[in-house]
Design a protein around this motif. Sequence first.
Motif, PDB file in Angstrom:
ATOM      1  N   ILE A   1       0.877  -0.548   0.206  1.00  0.00           N
ATOM      2  CA  ILE A   1       0.108  -0.553   0.301  1.00  0.00           C
ATOM      3  C   ILE A   1       1.025   1.553   0.102  1.00  0.00           C
ATOM      4  O   ILE A   1       0.340   1.986  -0.282  1.00  0.00           O
ATOM      5  CB  ILE A   1      -0.812   0.275   1.260  1.00  0.00           C
ATOM      6  CG1 ILE A   1      -2.269   0.732   0.716  1.00  0.00           C
ATOM      7  CG2 ILE A   1       0.035  -0.137   2.249  1.00  0.00           C
ATOM      8  CD1 ILE A   1      -3.022   1.343   2.378  1.00  0.00           C
ATOM      9  N   GLN A   2       2.065   1.397   0.520  1.00  0.00           N
ATOM     10  CA  GLN A   2       3.313   2.436   0.186  1.00  0.00           C
ATOM     11  C   GLN A   2       3.649   3.223  -1.349  1.00  0.00           C
ATOM     12  O   GLN A   2       3.450   4.334  -0.914  1.00  0.00           O
ATOM     13  CB  GLN A   2       3.432   2.076   1.411  1.00  0.00           C
ATOM     14  CG  GLN A   2       5.116   0.977   0.740  1.00  0.00           C
ATOM     15  CD  GLN A   2       4.972  -0.208   1.039  1.00  0.00           C
ATOM     16  OE1 GLN A   2       3.681  -0.689   0.906  1.00  0.00           O
ATOM     17  NE2 GLN A   2       5.611  -1.362   1.252  1.00  0.00           N
ATOM     18  N   ALA A   3       3.128   2.103  -1.721  1.00  0.00           N
ATOM     19  CA  ALA A   3       3.673   1.896  -3.018  1.00  0.00           C
ATOM     20  C   ALA A   3       2.884   2.889  -3.588  1.00  0.00           C
ATOM     21  O   ALA A   3       2.725   3.575  -4.485  1.00  0.00           O
ATOM     22  CB  ALA A   3       3.468   1.546  -4.254  1.00  0.00           C
ATOM     23  N   PHE A   4       1.089   2.861  -3.518  1.00  0.00           N
ATOM     24  CA  PHE A   4       0.522   2.980  -4.130  1.00  0.00           C
ATOM     25  C   PHE A   4       0.253   4.773  -3.851  1.00  0.00           C
ATOM     26  O   PHE A   4      -0.113   5.603  -3.891  1.00  0.00           O
ATOM     27  CB  PHE A   4      -0.866   2.809  -3.722  1.00  0.00           C
ATOM     28  CG  PHE A   4      -1.614   1.372  -4.486  1.00  0.00           C
ATOM     29  CD1 PHE A   4      -1.637   1.736  -6.035  1.00  0.00           C
ATOM     30  CD2 PHE A   4      -0.402   0.032  -4.473  1.00  0.00           C
ATOM     31  CE1 PHE A   4      -2.479   0.241  -6.937  1.00  0.00           C
ATOM     32  CE2 PHE A   4      -0.793  -0.630  -5.566  1.00  0.00           C
ATOM     33  CZ  PHE A   4      -1.652  -0.823  -6.544  1.00  0.00           C
ATOM     34  N   TYR A   5       0.323   4.900  -1.857  1.00  0.00           N
ATOM     35  CA  TYR A   5       0.476   6.535  -1.971  1.00  0.00           C
ATOM     36  C   TYR A   5       1.496   7.631  -2.258  1.00  0.00           C
ATOM     37  O   TYR A   5       1.275   8.097  -2.735  1.00  0.00           O
ATOM     38  CB  TYR A   5       1.294   5.896   0.074  1.00  0.00           C
ATOM     39  CG  TYR A   5      -0.205   5.314   1.016  1.00  0.00           C
ATOM     40  CD1 TYR A   5      -1.850   5.940   0.456  1.00  0.00           C
ATOM     41  CD2 TYR A   5       0.408   4.649   1.754  1.00  0.00           C
ATOM     42  CE1 TYR A   5      -2.262   5.121   1.874  1.00  0.00           C
ATOM     43  CE2 TYR A   5      -0.613   3.747   2.758  1.00  0.00           C
ATOM     44  CZ  TYR A   5      -1.738   4.200   2.543  1.00  0.00           C
ATOM     45  OH  TYR A   5      -2.788   4.138   3.314  1.00  0.00           O
ATOM     46  N   ASN A   6       2.562   6.493  -2.395  1.00  0.00           N
ATOM     47  CA  ASN A   6       3.797   7.488  -3.081  1.00  0.00           C
ATOM     48  C   ASN A   6       3.703   7.537  -4.764  1.00  0.00           C
ATOM     49  O   ASN A   6       3.468   8.681  -5.510  1.00  0.00           O
ATOM     50  CB  ASN A   6       5.291   6.748  -3.019  1.00  0.00           C
ATOM     51  CG  ASN A   6       5.597   6.602  -2.309  1.00  0.00           C
ATOM     52  OD1 ASN A   6       6.649   8.383  -2.113  1.00  0.00           O
ATOM     53  ND2 ASN A   6       5.593   5.978  -0.537  1.00  0.00           N
ATOM     54  N   LEU A   7       2.643   5.869  -5.334  1.00  0.00           N
ATOM     55  CA  LEU A   7       2.147   6.974  -7.003  1.00  0.00           C
ATOM     56  C   LEU A   7       1.388   8.042  -7.081  1.00  0.00           C
ATOM     57  O   LEU A   7       1.271   8.691  -7.745  1.00  0.00           O
ATOM     58  CB  LEU A   7       1.960   5.560  -7.299  1.00  0.00           C
ATOM     59  CG  LEU A   7       1.711   5.510  -8.742  1.00  0.00           C
ATOM     60  CD1 LEU A   7       2.513   5.542  -9.796  1.00  0.00           C
ATOM     61  CD2 LEU A   7       0.935   3.845  -9.131  1.00  0.00           C
ATOM     62  N   CYS A   8      -0.060   8.283  -6.030  1.00  0.00           N
ATOM     63  CA  CYS A   8      -1.374   8.782  -6.447  1.00  0.00           C
ATOM     64  C   CYS A   8      -1.489   9.439  -5.585  1.00  0.00           C
ATOM     65  O   CYS A   8       0.225  10.620  -5.189  1.00  0.00           O
ATOM     66  CB  CYS A   8      -2.226   8.049  -5.700  1.00  0.00           C
ATOM     67  SG  CYS A   8      -2.541   6.573  -6.278  1.00  0.00           S
ATOM     68  N   ASP A   9      -1.558  11.231  -6.698  1.00  0.00           N
ATOM     69  CA  ASP A   9      -1.807  12.301  -6.295  1.00  0.00           C
ATOM     70  C   ASP A   9      -2.611  12.700  -5.182  1.00  0.00           C
ATOM     71  O   ASP A   9      -2.616  13.613  -4.377  1.00  0.00           O
ATOM     72  CB  ASP A   9      -2.603  13.341  -7.646  1.00  0.00           C
ATOM     73  CG  ASP A   9      -1.615  13.299  -8.539  1.00  0.00           C
ATOM     74  OD1 ASP A   9      -0.993  13.535  -9.050  1.00  0.00           O
ATOM     75  OD2 ASP A   9      -1.888  11.806  -9.292  1.00  0.00           O
ATOM     76  N   LEU A  10      -3.836  12.157  -4.452  1.00  0.00           N
ATOM     77  CA  LEU A  10      -4.166  12.296  -3.719  1.00  0.00           C
ATOM     78  C   LEU A  10      -4.841  10.922  -3.248  1.00  0.00           C
ATOM     79  O   LEU A  10      -5.022   9.593  -3.395  1.00  0.00           O
ATOM     80  CB  LEU A  10      -5.924  13.373  -4.139  1.00  0.00           C
ATOM     81  CG  LEU A  10      -5.695  14.389  -4.160  1.00  0.00           C
ATOM     82  CD1 LEU A  10      -7.218  15.040  -4.948  1.00  0.00           C
ATOM     83  CD2 LEU A  10      -5.364  15.850  -3.273  1.00  0.00           C
TER      84      LEU A  10
END
Length: 374
Positions: A265-274
């Motif tokens: 999930i941490q990779a998704f946080y880094n990928l996403c704008d919001l």
Amino acid sequence: MPLARPLKVVQLLPALESGGVERGTVEFARELVRLGHESIVVSNGGRQVERLEQEGSRHIQLPIHRKSLWSLTQVRPLRRLLTELNADILHVRSRAPAWITWLAWRKMDPATRPRLVSTFHGMYSVNAYSAIMAKAEQVIAISDCVEQYIRDNYQVPEDKITRIYRGLDPNTFNHNPDTDGLRDEFPQFEGKKLLLMPGRLSRWKGQLDFIEVMHRLLQKRDDCHGIILGGAEANKESYREELEQRCRTLGIEQAITFTGHRSDIQAFYNLCDLTCHLSSKAEPFGRTVPEALATGCPVIAYDRGGASESLHAAFPDGLVPADDIDAFVERIDQLLNQPPGEICLPDAFYLKAQAEATLGVYYRLLDQPVAQHN
């Protein structure tokens, strides 16, 4: 925190599967070991036992997870175990284990038994079953709203309650721009503003509201893609089907990706704008909010519960009035149209601060006179 003396700490919870309480227990156990304490966890087992033991803690399997009268058969075995362990602290994190632990503990010699601590991980329904969490000698609340809930509903003296936020591991949640793997896995993300909706698939978590937010947002702009990250529990697969059908009904099925359960999930946080938080009721803490903020990902959430505490502390621009979907859509549009600001999550939301504060509770309790009746 200077090590006053090494402690033997026993945490008790139903099981060690994949939930936030379980993950937090394992992370706190690792921190205890790192600081030179002896860490033991008693539960019915689960997928995180291996990690717990690899990181230096001991696990003892005992069926203390059932919410039934059958669990009373575990009181004597647990009392024998606690006598053998001769621990300094018992820390209960859930109601069923708390009842078994309390019934075992209260018959032990007050002069030699461990001291008893509980953590309110939620705003439990107010009844006799939940009241067991307030019987500990010291009570920890995971947010200000949980602390207020305890004060409003249980007769717990002020000096028995300490608010300690659930701490994040900075080695996991940080600014890490390496997201190429996700971009390769999900080519539909390319060139889009990405909005993340993390959390297990449960109606009150707000995935239906997120789909409505996406529908309204896409009427304003066509450069956005939504990501619903989280798995459905075994008995809730029909809810995922309902969500997918709602996307098709609105004609936005190509604009929303369902990832299922993910361990990255941490990779998704880094990928996403919001990151979006749309729970339909006040959450005790709302762990995904500080997780995202720790990676530098802005969060938009309704202004209530524990989630709003993280945003007030680190990113107040992300707060919108509770249940106002139009305001939510407008805030997304505003934030996507401006450069991302600096987000600094206070130290109080990290694991180091949680461990220091919790150990402070332990040491203060050990210095207090022993109550002869409890």
